[in-house]
Each structure stands twice: as C-alpha cells, then as structure tokens.
Design a protein around this motif. Structure first.
Motif, PDB file in Angstrom:
ATOM      1  N   HIS A  49       0.855  -1.180   0.000  1.00  0.00           N
ATOM      2  CA  HIS A  49       0.000   0.000   0.000  1.00  0.00           C
ATOM      3  C   HIS A  49       0.894   1.234   0.000  1.00  0.00           C
ATOM      4  O   HIS A  49       2.020   1.206   0.517  1.00  0.00           O
ATOM      5  CB  HIS A  49      -0.896   0.024   1.235  1.00  0.00           C
ATOM      6  CG  HIS A  49      -1.893  -1.101   1.273  1.00  0.00           C
ATOM      7  ND1 HIS A  49      -2.946  -1.200   0.393  1.00  0.00           N
ATOM      8  CD2 HIS A  49      -1.993  -2.171   2.101  1.00  0.00           C
ATOM      9  CE1 HIS A  49      -3.656  -2.272   0.660  1.00  0.00           C
ATOM     10  NE2 HIS A  49      -3.103  -2.888   1.706  1.00  0.00           N
ATOM     11  N   VAL A  81      -4.405   7.059   1.313  1.00  0.00           N
ATOM     12  CA  VAL A  81      -4.063   5.774   0.695  1.00  0.00           C
ATOM     13  C   VAL A  81      -4.408   5.889  -0.778  1.00  0.00           C
ATOM     14  O   VAL A  81      -5.534   6.258  -1.121  1.00  0.00           O
ATOM     15  CB  VAL A  81      -4.841   4.610   1.339  1.00  0.00           C
ATOM     16  CG1 VAL A  81      -4.447   3.279   0.701  1.00  0.00           C
ATOM     17  CG2 VAL A  81      -4.596   4.571   2.841  1.00  0.00           C
ATOM     18  N   LEU A  90      -9.041   1.310   4.716  1.00  0.00           N
ATOM     19  CA  LEU A  90      -7.652   1.154   5.146  1.00  0.00           C
ATOM     20  C   LEU A  90      -7.161   2.433   5.821  1.00  0.00           C
ATOM     21  O   LEU A  90      -6.480   2.372   6.848  1.00  0.00           O
ATOM     22  CB  LEU A  90      -6.761   0.821   3.953  1.00  0.00           C
ATOM     23  CG  LEU A  90      -5.258   0.722   4.246  1.00  0.00           C
ATOM     24  CD1 LEU A  90      -4.966  -0.294   5.341  1.00  0.00           C
ATOM     25  CD2 LEU A  90      -4.477   0.392   2.985  1.00  0.00           C
ATOM     26  N   ARG A  91      -7.525   3.581   5.270  1.00  0.00           N
ATOM     27  CA  ARG A  91      -7.112   4.851   5.873  1.00  0.00           C
ATOM     28  C   ARG A  91      -7.623   4.956   7.305  1.00  0.00           C
ATOM     29  O   ARG A  91      -6.896   5.369   8.220  1.00  0.00           O
ATOM     30  CB  ARG A  91      -7.639   6.020   5.037  1.00  0.00           C
ATOM     31  CG  ARG A  91      -7.286   7.390   5.598  1.00  0.00           C
ATOM     32  CD  ARG A  91      -7.794   8.496   4.689  1.00  0.00           C
ATOM     33  NE  ARG A  91      -7.433   9.800   5.219  1.00  0.00           N
ATOM     34  CZ  ARG A  91      -8.166  10.485   6.093  1.00  0.00           C
ATOM     35  NH1 ARG A  91      -9.314   9.985   6.533  1.00  0.00           N
ATOM     36  NH2 ARG A  91      -7.764  11.666   6.527  1.00  0.00           N
ATOM     37  N   HIS A  93      -8.261   2.515   9.311  1.00  0.00           N
ATOM     38  CA  HIS A  93      -7.511   1.587  10.155  1.00  0.00           C
ATOM     39  C   HIS A  93      -6.127   2.147  10.482  1.00  0.00           C
ATOM     40  O   HIS A  93      -5.657   2.062  11.620  1.00  0.00           O
ATOM     41  CB  HIS A  93      -7.376   0.231   9.467  1.00  0.00           C
ATOM     42  CG  HIS A  93      -6.935  -0.858  10.393  1.00  0.00           C
ATOM     43  ND1 HIS A  93      -6.651  -2.138   9.974  1.00  0.00           N
ATOM     44  CD2 HIS A  93      -6.701  -0.866  11.738  1.00  0.00           C
ATOM     45  CE1 HIS A  93      -6.278  -2.877  11.012  1.00  0.00           C
ATOM     46  NE2 HIS A  93      -6.293  -2.118  12.086  1.00  0.00           N
ATOM     47  N   LEU A  94      -5.476   2.749   9.492  1.00  0.00           N
ATOM     48  CA  LEU A  94      -4.147   3.319   9.721  1.00  0.00           C
ATOM     49  C   LEU A  94      -4.184   4.470  10.728  1.00  0.00           C
ATOM     50  O   LEU A  94      -3.213   4.717  11.448  1.00  0.00           O
ATOM     51  CB  LEU A  94      -3.542   3.813   8.405  1.00  0.00           C
ATOM     52  CG  LEU A  94      -3.155   2.730   7.396  1.00  0.00           C
ATOM     53  CD1 LEU A  94      -2.688   3.366   6.090  1.00  0.00           C
ATOM     54  CD2 LEU A  94      -2.073   1.815   7.958  1.00  0.00           C
ATOM     55  N   PHE A  99      -2.518   1.350  14.501  1.00  0.00           N
ATOM     56  CA  PHE A  99      -1.402   1.895  13.729  1.00  0.00           C
ATOM     57  C   PHE A  99      -0.958   3.240  14.321  1.00  0.00           C
ATOM     58  O   PHE A  99      -0.265   3.268  15.319  1.00  0.00           O
ATOM     59  CB  PHE A  99      -1.787   2.012  12.245  1.00  0.00           C
ATOM     60  CG  PHE A  99      -1.760   0.687  11.538  1.00  0.00           C
ATOM     61  CD1 PHE A  99      -0.588   0.201  10.973  1.00  0.00           C
ATOM     62  CD2 PHE A  99      -2.902  -0.092  11.459  1.00  0.00           C
ATOM     63  CE1 PHE A  99      -0.541  -1.028  10.338  1.00  0.00           C
ATOM     64  CE2 PHE A  99      -2.876  -1.324  10.825  1.00  0.00           C
ATOM     65  CZ  PHE A  99      -1.691  -1.803  10.270  1.00  0.00           C
ATOM     66  N   ARG A 162       8.260  -0.149  12.001  1.00  0.00           N
ATOM     67  CA  ARG A 162       7.048   0.334  12.677  1.00  0.00           C
ATOM     68  C   ARG A 162       6.940  -0.149  14.114  1.00  0.00           C
ATOM     69  O   ARG A 162       6.356   0.540  14.963  1.00  0.00           O
ATOM     70  CB  ARG A 162       5.816  -0.090  11.892  1.00  0.00           C
ATOM     71  CG  ARG A 162       5.592  -1.605  11.811  1.00  0.00           C
ATOM     72  CD  ARG A 162       4.475  -1.934  10.838  1.00  0.00           C
ATOM     73  NE  ARG A 162       4.277  -3.369  10.666  1.00  0.00           N
ATOM     74  CZ  ARG A 162       3.357  -4.085  11.296  1.00  0.00           C
ATOM     75  NH1 ARG A 162       2.560  -3.515  12.185  1.00  0.00           N
ATOM     76  NH2 ARG A 162       3.228  -5.377  11.053  1.00  0.00           N
ATOM     77  N   ILE A 167       3.785  -0.070  16.837  1.00  0.00           N
ATOM     78  CA  ILE A 167       2.804  -0.464  15.820  1.00  0.00           C
ATOM     79  C   ILE A 167       3.040  -1.944  15.542  1.00  0.00           C
ATOM     80  O   ILE A 167       3.921  -2.313  14.765  1.00  0.00           O
ATOM     81  CB  ILE A 167       2.947   0.383  14.544  1.00  0.00           C
ATOM     82  CG1 ILE A 167       2.812   1.877  14.878  1.00  0.00           C
ATOM     83  CG2 ILE A 167       1.891  -0.025  13.514  1.00  0.00           C
ATOM     84  CD1 ILE A 167       3.134   2.800  13.730  1.00  0.00           C
TER      85      ILE A 167
END
Length: 197
Positions: A49, A81, A90-91, A93-94, A99, A162, A167
């Motif tokens: 990603h 993303v 996904l954004r 979740h990040l 994250f 990370r 993370i």
C-alpha cells in the motif's frame, strides 16, 4: 619595524574577523508545505500500500551548499491511501490505535542530531530523531540537497521499523504463523523538502 609588524597583524586580524563569519554563515531555508511531499509505502505478503501525508512545517539550515541541520513535521491526520480499492477503510484503520493513533498523536516529526557530508555533490549522511506516536527513536539515512539561489531542495528515502513506534498489528515479531496475513515491519518514507530563504 615593530610598529609595521604590529599594523600588519592588526590588518590580518581585522580581515579574518570580516571573512570568517561570512564563510561560516548559516542560512535558514523555510520548507514550503505546499510543494514539499512525504510519500509512504508499506508492504505485506500479498502486496503493498502507498499514499501521502502532508507536511506542516520544516527547515533546512545551510552553510552555502553544505547541510547543517534539518527538521520537518507532518500532519498525520492528512494521511491518504492511493493504491486502489478500499482506500477509505484502510485509511481509517491506519489512523486508529492499531497503527498511528492520529486522534491522540496528530503529528510526527524529525530533527537532525548530526549531518556528515559524503562528497561535494550534495550527498550527506543524516542522523537524527524521528518521533511517531510520541515515541522518539534515533535513525540514520542518506540525503541529497541541491541549492540554487534562494531555493534549497532536500530529498531522502527513510526506512523505518514500525514496531519501534509500538505499531505491532500483524507483525511477525509478535504474532507467529500469520501466513499471508503478515504485514512487514519495515515501511518507507520518500521525503522531498522544498525550501526557500
């Protein structure tokens, strides 16, 4: 004769007094957030990603063409993303606590601690402190800086682990036997800082 020697020494001292500060003068170039970029890339077993995050502020301190110091801060709440479908999920979740936890830690930053010139072509080894999620870690990477007139541009590819920043989601270090759900610990930042006097 002694008086002449004394006068010559005084002249030399005065000359040095006027030339040394100029040769050692540090000029601060302020980063232009609108034209500077930070691109991120993260990989997993089944693909990768990528996206961007907006720079809030930063500076490059230069002595002529030599980088002396550098710093930048990014707004983590602007993370995007850009690699395909499901980007908003996904954004989200990040930005969650799994994250980057952007609600609690809305910014990340980097400040140099040491800069070493590798050559006379604008290549440097940069050491400094990266802060993500309120955790600061020492990192080292290569950077290139090009200065032309009133503008200076610094570029670098920064590789980070990370898990150094708490993370751990689907990390092989903490969760064995993830199979194709494994997310690699290393992610990459491609930084371009465009700065002007």
């Amino acid at each position: 004769m002694k008086q002449l020697t004394f006068l010559l020494l005084c002249a030399a001292f005065i000359g040095l007094s006027f030339t040394n500060p100029a040769s050692n003068a540090v000029v601060v170039y302020k980063v232009d957030a609108a034209t500077s970029t930070v691109k991120w890339t993260a990989s997993k077993v089944t693909g990768k990603h990528f996206g961007k995050v907006t720079i809030k502020s930063g500076a490059l301190e230069m002595n002529k063409t030599k980088l002396v110091k550098a710093s930048f801060e990014v707004d983590m709440t602007t993370l995007t993303v850009e690699d395909g479908g499901g980007n908003e999920r996904l954004r989200g979740h990040l930005m969650a606590d799994d994250f980057f936890g952007t609600a609690k830690f809305p910014s990340a930053s980097f400040v140099t601690t040491k800069v070493t010139a590798k050559d006379k072509l604008g290549n440097f080894t940069v050491a400094g402190n990266m802060t993500i999620k309120g955790i600061t870690k020492a990192i080292t990477f290569d950077a290139k800086v090009k200065t032309e007139g009133s503008k200076s541009v610094g570029t670098a590819v920064i590789k980070l682990d990370r898990t150094d920043y708490d993370i751990k989601f689907r990390s092989g270090k903490f969760f064995p036997d993830l199979g194709d759900k494994l997310i690699y610990d290393e992610f990459e930042l491609e930084v371009s800082l465009v700065a002007a006097k």
